[in-house]
Motif scaffolding. Structure first.
Motif, PDB file in Angstrom:
ATOM      1  N   HIS A  68      48.913   6.714   7.610  1.00 20.48           N
ATOM      2  CA  HIS A  68      49.821   5.572   7.648  1.00 20.48           C
ATOM      3  C   HIS A  68      49.860   4.845   6.306  1.00 20.48           C
ATOM      4  O   HIS A  68      50.929   4.508   5.792  1.00 20.48           O
ATOM      5  CB  HIS A  68      49.398   4.592   8.749  1.00 20.48           C
ATOM      6  CG  HIS A  68      49.425   5.180  10.122  1.00 20.48           C
ATOM      7  ND1 HIS A  68      50.588   5.602  10.728  1.00 20.48           N
ATOM      8  CD2 HIS A  68      48.428   5.422  11.014  1.00 20.48           C
ATOM      9  CE1 HIS A  68      50.314   6.070  11.935  1.00 20.48           C
ATOM     10  NE2 HIS A  68      49.010   5.976  12.133  1.00 20.48           N
ATOM     11  N   TRP A  70      53.239   4.260   3.989  1.00 20.83           N
ATOM     12  CA  TRP A  70      53.765   2.942   3.623  1.00 20.83           C
ATOM     13  C   TRP A  70      53.869   2.793   2.111  1.00 20.83           C
ATOM     14  O   TRP A  70      54.863   2.285   1.596  1.00 20.83           O
ATOM     15  CB  TRP A  70      52.875   1.840   4.197  1.00 20.83           C
ATOM     16  CG  TRP A  70      52.777   1.859   5.688  1.00 20.83           C
ATOM     17  CD1 TRP A  70      53.657   2.426   6.570  1.00 20.83           C
ATOM     18  CD2 TRP A  70      51.724   1.309   6.484  1.00 20.83           C
ATOM     19  NE1 TRP A  70      53.225   2.257   7.863  1.00 20.83           N
ATOM     20  CE2 TRP A  70      52.039   1.570   7.844  1.00 20.83           C
ATOM     21  CE3 TRP A  70      50.552   0.619   6.194  1.00 20.83           C
ATOM     22  CZ2 TRP A  70      51.222   1.162   8.894  1.00 20.83           C
ATOM     23  CZ3 TRP A  70      49.739   0.205   7.239  1.00 20.83           C
ATOM     24  CH2 TRP A  70      50.076   0.478   8.570  1.00 20.83           C
ATOM     25  N   LEU A  72      61.495   7.862   5.045  1.00 21.98           N
ATOM     26  CA  LEU A  72      61.206   7.524   6.437  1.00 21.98           C
ATOM     27  C   LEU A  72      59.810   7.999   6.793  1.00 21.98           C
ATOM     28  O   LEU A  72      59.275   8.913   6.171  1.00 21.98           O
ATOM     29  CB  LEU A  72      62.202   8.220   7.378  1.00 21.98           C
ATOM     30  CG  LEU A  72      63.683   8.235   7.024  1.00 21.98           C
ATOM     31  CD1 LEU A  72      64.386   9.331   7.802  1.00 21.98           C
ATOM     32  CD2 LEU A  72      64.294   6.890   7.336  1.00 21.98           C
ATOM     33  N   SER A  74      55.288   6.217  12.192  1.00 23.44           N
ATOM     34  CA  SER A  74      54.037   5.532  11.909  1.00 23.44           C
ATOM     35  C   SER A  74      53.820   4.442  12.945  1.00 23.44           C
ATOM     36  O   SER A  74      54.380   4.493  14.043  1.00 23.44           O
ATOM     37  CB  SER A  74      54.097   4.949  10.479  1.00 23.44           C
ATOM     38  OG  SER A  74      52.880   4.373  10.096  1.00 23.44           O
ATOM     39  N   LYS A  78      53.450  -0.056  13.141  1.00 25.75           N
ATOM     40  CA  LYS A  78      54.049  -1.188  12.443  1.00 25.75           C
ATOM     41  C   LYS A  78      53.248  -1.515  11.193  1.00 25.75           C
ATOM     42  O   LYS A  78      52.048  -1.770  11.261  1.00 25.75           O
ATOM     43  CB  LYS A  78      54.110  -2.406  13.357  1.00 25.75           C
ATOM     44  CG  LYS A  78      54.789  -3.621  12.722  1.00 25.75           C
ATOM     45  CD  LYS A  78      54.924  -4.750  13.708  1.00 25.75           C
ATOM     46  CE  LYS A  78      55.498  -5.995  13.046  1.00 25.75           C
ATOM     47  NZ  LYS A  78      56.808  -5.742  12.415  1.00 25.75           N
ATOM     48  N   SER A 121      60.997  -1.663  10.251  1.00 22.56           N
ATOM     49  CA  SER A 121      60.587  -0.630  11.205  1.00 22.56           C
ATOM     50  C   SER A 121      61.283  -0.874  12.531  1.00 22.56           C
ATOM     51  O   SER A 121      61.678  -1.999  12.842  1.00 22.56           O
ATOM     52  CB  SER A 121      59.065  -0.625  11.395  1.00 22.56           C
ATOM     53  OG  SER A 121      58.614  -1.889  11.865  1.00 22.56           O
ATOM     54  N   LYS A 133      60.809   0.034  16.691  1.00 16.81           N
ATOM     55  CA  LYS A 133      59.923   0.574  17.719  1.00 16.81           C
ATOM     56  C   LYS A 133      60.657   1.662  18.497  1.00 16.81           C
ATOM     57  O   LYS A 133      61.778   1.472  18.962  1.00 16.81           O
ATOM     58  CB  LYS A 133      59.474  -0.526  18.671  1.00 16.81           C
ATOM     59  CG  LYS A 133      58.504  -0.043  19.746  1.00 16.81           C
ATOM     60  CD  LYS A 133      58.224  -1.110  20.795  1.00 16.81           C
ATOM     61  CE  LYS A 133      57.412  -2.241  20.235  1.00 16.81           C
ATOM     62  NZ  LYS A 133      56.959  -3.171  21.307  1.00 16.81           N
ATOM     63  N   SER A 145      54.640   3.499  18.654  1.00 18.14           N
ATOM     64  CA  SER A 145      55.261   4.393  17.677  1.00 18.14           C
ATOM     65  C   SER A 145      56.458   3.699  17.039  1.00 18.14           C
ATOM     66  O   SER A 145      57.305   3.132  17.730  1.00 18.14           O
ATOM     67  CB  SER A 145      55.716   5.684  18.361  1.00 18.14           C
ATOM     68  OG  SER A 145      54.622   6.351  18.948  1.00 18.14           O
ATOM     69  N   MET A 146      56.533   3.766  15.708  1.00 22.84           N
ATOM     70  CA  MET A 146      57.604   3.113  14.964  1.00 22.84           C
ATOM     71  C   MET A 146      58.229   4.106  13.984  1.00 22.84           C
ATOM     72  O   MET A 146      57.563   5.027  13.508  1.00 22.84           O
ATOM     73  CB  MET A 146      57.059   1.921  14.160  1.00 22.84           C
ATOM     74  CG  MET A 146      56.141   0.982  14.911  1.00 22.84           C
ATOM     75  SD  MET A 146      56.994  -0.093  16.065  1.00 22.84           S
ATOM     76  CE  MET A 146      57.790  -1.237  14.953  1.00 22.84           C
ATOM     77  N   LEU A 147      59.502   3.902  13.697  1.00 20.84           N
ATOM     78  CA  LEU A 147      60.125   4.587  12.566  1.00 20.84           C
ATOM     79  C   LEU A 147      60.182   3.563  11.440  1.00 20.84           C
ATOM     80  O   LEU A 147      60.901   2.570  11.523  1.00 20.84           O
ATOM     81  CB  LEU A 147      61.531   5.081  12.902  1.00 20.84           C
ATOM     82  CG  LEU A 147      62.206   5.869  11.763  1.00 20.84           C
ATOM     83  CD1 LEU A 147      61.485   7.200  11.537  1.00 20.84           C
ATOM     84  CD2 LEU A 147      63.677   6.122  12.049  1.00 20.84           C
ATOM     85  N   VAL A 148      59.395   3.796  10.408  1.00 22.99           N
ATOM     86  CA  VAL A 148      59.349   2.901   9.252  1.00 22.99           C
ATOM     87  C   VAL A 148      60.258   3.499   8.177  1.00 22.99           C
ATOM     88  O   VAL A 148      60.250   4.711   7.956  1.00 22.99           O
ATOM     89  CB  VAL A 148      57.908   2.762   8.721  1.00 22.99           C
ATOM     90  CG1 VAL A 148      57.849   1.768   7.567  1.00 22.99           C
ATOM     91  CG2 VAL A 148      56.972   2.325   9.848  1.00 22.99           C
ATOM     92  N   PHE A 149      61.037   2.655   7.507  1.00 28.19           N
ATOM     93  CA  PHE A 149      62.000   3.188   6.546  1.00 28.19           C
ATOM     94  C   PHE A 149      62.154   2.265   5.346  1.00 28.19           C
ATOM     95  O   PHE A 149      61.738   1.096   5.369  1.00 28.19           O
ATOM     96  CB  PHE A 149      63.360   3.427   7.208  1.00 28.19           C
ATOM     97  CG  PHE A 149      63.919   2.241   7.947  1.00 28.19           C
ATOM     98  CD1 PHE A 149      64.784   1.346   7.332  1.00 28.19           C
ATOM     99  CD2 PHE A 149      63.581   2.026   9.280  1.00 28.19           C
ATOM    100  CE1 PHE A 149      65.301   0.262   8.017  1.00 28.19           C
ATOM    101  CE2 PHE A 149      64.098   0.940   9.984  1.00 28.19           C
ATOM    102  CZ  PHE A 149      64.958   0.056   9.348  1.00 28.19           C
TER     103      PHE A 149
END
Length: 304
Positions: A134, A138, A148, A151, A153, A162, A164, A269-273
């Motif tokens: 993670h 980041w 992307l 990950s 939060k 991000s 959820k 679970s998150m999509l971080v971008f």
């Protein structure tokens, strides 16, 4: 003879004169005087060391040398047109690289790899799946090296948006010989005091350290080695792992799973971008969010 190359004006004057067949008409077409055009063509003949035109009853005619020059200029024009077409074709079909972070031990790893694999026949995009932690994801997104990542939060001070994906219920993995395994549920606030939680990433350790300390829970770190983690849990009644739905994939004869209640931590679970996604990366993100019905949240973030 010194090396010589025709300049743009010479090429234009020569081709126009060939096309018009008359110095008068060519000069009018080029907005030149007859004398100026004649002087330019004489200079060209001198530089080439050959006569290019002869005067005839109907105007000027090309000599053998003139026909050779015209043929090469036509070929040069054809090659240039082909060059431009090839360049434009390449620029339109070059695959755009989109890098996506996905832990090999992540929840639904195979499913998410399947979503990314659906782009393999799209000539516009090339997906590169990057494994890691993670923290690494980041940092890579913040530095523009990754678009992307699946990950959890990220800390607010990183400024990374991000979304959820779903609400992941938490479970505890513990030794089947641990007395807690006889319980239907594990209470975070009362049952885990004095035990040791095995963390799988440094970032989770930092995020939850204060909470674990508050409830008298010790911590140890074992990086992404599933077999080592399970072995540690199976032989020790004092160790456990907190996981999301991925926990059920780790159950063995020696390791059991129990739902965790009253846990003041989140592992959703998150999509971080990246805050400024390129259009193609945004299209990939929408595709990854589609199974969760979260495309509109991405659109809203970018004001679409």
């Amino acid at each position: 003879m010194a090396k010589f190359r025709m300049d743009v004006d010479q090429k234009r004057y020569f081709c126009t004169l060939c096309s018009e067949g008359s110095i008068t008409r060519a000069a009018q077409s080029l907005y030149l005087s007859r004398q100026g055009l004649s002087k330019s063509m004489k200079s060209l003949e001198s530089q080439l060391g050959a006569q290019l035109f002869v005067r005839g009853k109907k105007g000027v005619e090309l000599t053998a040398a003139g026909r050779i020059l015209l043929r090469y200029l036509h070929e040069e024009g054809r090659l240039w047109d082909a060059c431009v077409a090839d360049i434009r074709s390449v620029s339109q079909t070059d695959s755009e690289l989109v890098r996506v972070g996905l832990l090999s031990m992540y929840v639904g790893y195979s499913q998410k790899r399947g979503l990314l694999a659906s782009f393999q026949d799209d000539p516009r995009v090339k997906i590169e799946v990057v494994d890691g932690d993670h923290d690494a994801f980041w940092k890579a997104i913040a530095e523009g090296e990754l678009e992307l990542a699946f990950s959890i939060k990220p800390p607010d001070d990183l400024g990374l948006p991000s979304i959820k994906l779903c609400d992941d219920g938490l479970s505890v993995l513990l030794s089947a010989s641990d007395p807690l395994s006889r319980k239907r549920f594990i209470d975070f606030e009362t049952d885990l005091r004095g035990k040791t939680v095995i963390q799988t990433s440094p970032c989770k350790g930092r995020l939850y350290e204060a909470t674990f300390r508050k409830y008298g829970i010790n911590m140890t770190l074992l990086m992404h080695d599933k077999n080592l983690m399970l072995a540690q849990v199976s032989i020790s009644k004092g160790c456990f792992i907190i996981q999301t739905e991925y926990a059920k994939m780790l159950v063995t004869d020696q390791v059991c799973m129990r739902p965790l209640i009253n846990a003041p931590i989140e592992m959703d679970s998150m999509l971080v971008f990246a805050p400024a996604l390129r259009p193609m990366a945004r299209a990939v993100a929408r595709h990854l969010l589609a199974p969760y019905g979260k495309e509109s949240e991405l659109d809203a973030y970018f004001g679409i």
